[in-house]
Enzyme design. Sequence first.
Site, PDB file in Angstrom:
ATOM      1  N   MET A  10       0.708  -0.821   0.562  1.00 11.10           N
ATOM      2  CA  MET A  10      -0.148  -0.336  -0.052  1.00 11.10           C
ATOM      3  C   MET A  10       1.280   1.628   0.286  1.00 11.10           C
ATOM      4  SD  MET A  10      -2.635  -1.490   2.643  1.00 11.10           S
ATOM      5  CE  MET A  10      -1.335  -1.610   3.983  1.00 11.10           C
ATOM      6  N   GLN A  52     -11.299   3.779  -0.354  1.00 11.38           N
ATOM      7  CA  GLN A  52     -10.639   4.829   0.768  1.00 11.38           C
ATOM      8  C   GLN A  52     -11.174   6.517  -0.208  1.00 11.38           C
ATOM      9  OE1 GLN A  52      -6.486   4.944  -0.355  1.00 11.38           O
ATOM     10  NE2 GLN A  52      -5.973   4.718   1.835  1.00 11.38           N
ATOM     11  N   THR A  83       2.041   1.925   5.771  1.00 11.39           N
ATOM     12  CA  THR A  83       2.123   2.848   4.839  1.00 11.39           C
ATOM     13  C   THR A  83       1.304   3.470   6.437  1.00 11.39           C
ATOM     14  OG1 THR A  83      -0.417   3.698   4.552  1.00 11.39           O
ATOM     15  CG2 THR A  83      -0.482   1.557   5.238  1.00 11.39           C
ATOM     16  N   ASN A  84       1.408   5.420   6.261  1.00 16.57           N
ATOM     17  CA  ASN A  84       0.855   5.789   7.757  1.00 16.57           C
ATOM     18  C   ASN A  84      -0.386   6.452   7.361  1.00 16.57           C
ATOM     19  OD1 ASN A  84       3.080   8.114   8.363  1.00 16.57           O
ATOM     20  ND2 ASN A  84       3.580   7.160   6.340  1.00 16.57           N
ATOM     21  N   THR A  85      -1.291   6.489   5.450  1.00 14.94           N
ATOM     22  CA  THR A  85      -2.816   6.526   6.169  1.00 14.94           C
ATOM     23  C   THR A  85      -3.339   5.094   7.383  1.00 14.94           C
ATOM     24  OG1 THR A  85      -2.672   7.686   3.542  1.00 14.94           O
ATOM     25  CG2 THR A  85      -4.938   6.784   4.012  1.00 14.94           C
ATOM     26  N   CYS A 197       3.993  10.281   4.381  1.00 19.29           N
ATOM     27  CA  CYS A 197       3.227   9.394   3.233  1.00 19.29           C
ATOM     28  C   CYS A 197       4.572   8.295   2.926  1.00 19.29           C
ATOM     29  CB  CYS A 197       3.015   9.926   2.282  1.00 19.29           C
ATOM     30  SG  CYS A 197       2.440   7.986   1.170  1.00 19.29           S
ATOM     31  N   THR A 198       4.787   6.942   2.785  1.00 18.95           N
ATOM     32  CA  THR A 198       6.419   5.947   3.109  1.00 18.95           C
ATOM     33  C   THR A 198       6.319   6.169   1.075  1.00 18.95           C
ATOM     34  OG1 THR A 198       4.288   4.268   3.070  1.00 18.95           O
ATOM     35  CG2 THR A 198       5.442   4.301   5.310  1.00 18.95           C
ATOM     36  N   GLU A 199       5.785   6.630   0.169  1.00 19.01           N
ATOM     37  CA  GLU A 199       6.117   6.726  -0.813  1.00 19.01           C
ATOM     38  C   GLU A 199       7.465   8.139  -0.814  1.00 19.01           C
ATOM     39  OE1 GLU A 199       3.508   3.870  -0.696  1.00 19.01           O
ATOM     40  OE2 GLU A 199       3.204   6.042   0.152  1.00 19.01           O
TER      41      GLU A 199
END
Length: 229
Positions: A10, A52, A83-85, A197-199
């Site tokens: 994700m 989401q 993932t943060n979200t 955000c991990t990206e």
Amino acid sequence: MKTIGLIGGMSWESTASYYRELNEGVKAALGGLHSANILLQSLDFAPLEAMQSKGDWEGIAKELSQAAATLEQGGADFILIGTNTMHRVYEDVEQSVGIPLLHIADATAEVLLADGVHRTGLLGTAFTMEQSFYKGRLSEKFGLEVLTPQPADRQRVHDIIYQELCQGRIRDESRREYLRIMGDLVDAGAEAVILGCTEIGLLVKPEDTNIRLYDTAKIHSAKAVERAL
């Protein structure tokens, strides 16, 4: 060494970063041919992203709870949601298993406070920047003051994450946009910026700016290595 359970996919782009960071962390600590014990439950992000968009967080909680249960049954000693979200449903997932979950915001806040940062900028998805599950935790649990971009820039940050970074597209133009937005946060008084955000760490790196950056994927992974060892 304890076994790390990772709920990933994700997106898988950032999950690959987690895998690298976890293994590099264990190797740095133990040397030689050592690597991390990892159980990975990688989910298909497309249906989750659709949930989401619809605000179906109950459905997301069910999917992630099932993934966590699979990891627990497989022998994981603790779990990361990569993932943060998706920490929007952290409490639901935590209650679904009998092993600990390491919260990404907690790990990040601890590093910020250790570095003497008390007022921070935050970039992430619109959910992370606008809803209370993340900002509120940083403020209420750790006393951090959290600044986010103006509405138009929040949308720009969000769109780049989903339309580019989660799909492996890294563009110089988008990096310049992020650096501009980060600069505005610093001008507003931020002492540092959380890459929430991990990206985002795939796009903006410390060598791109003098701003103090806190990459949540790296911090979360480092906390997991500490726990595993």
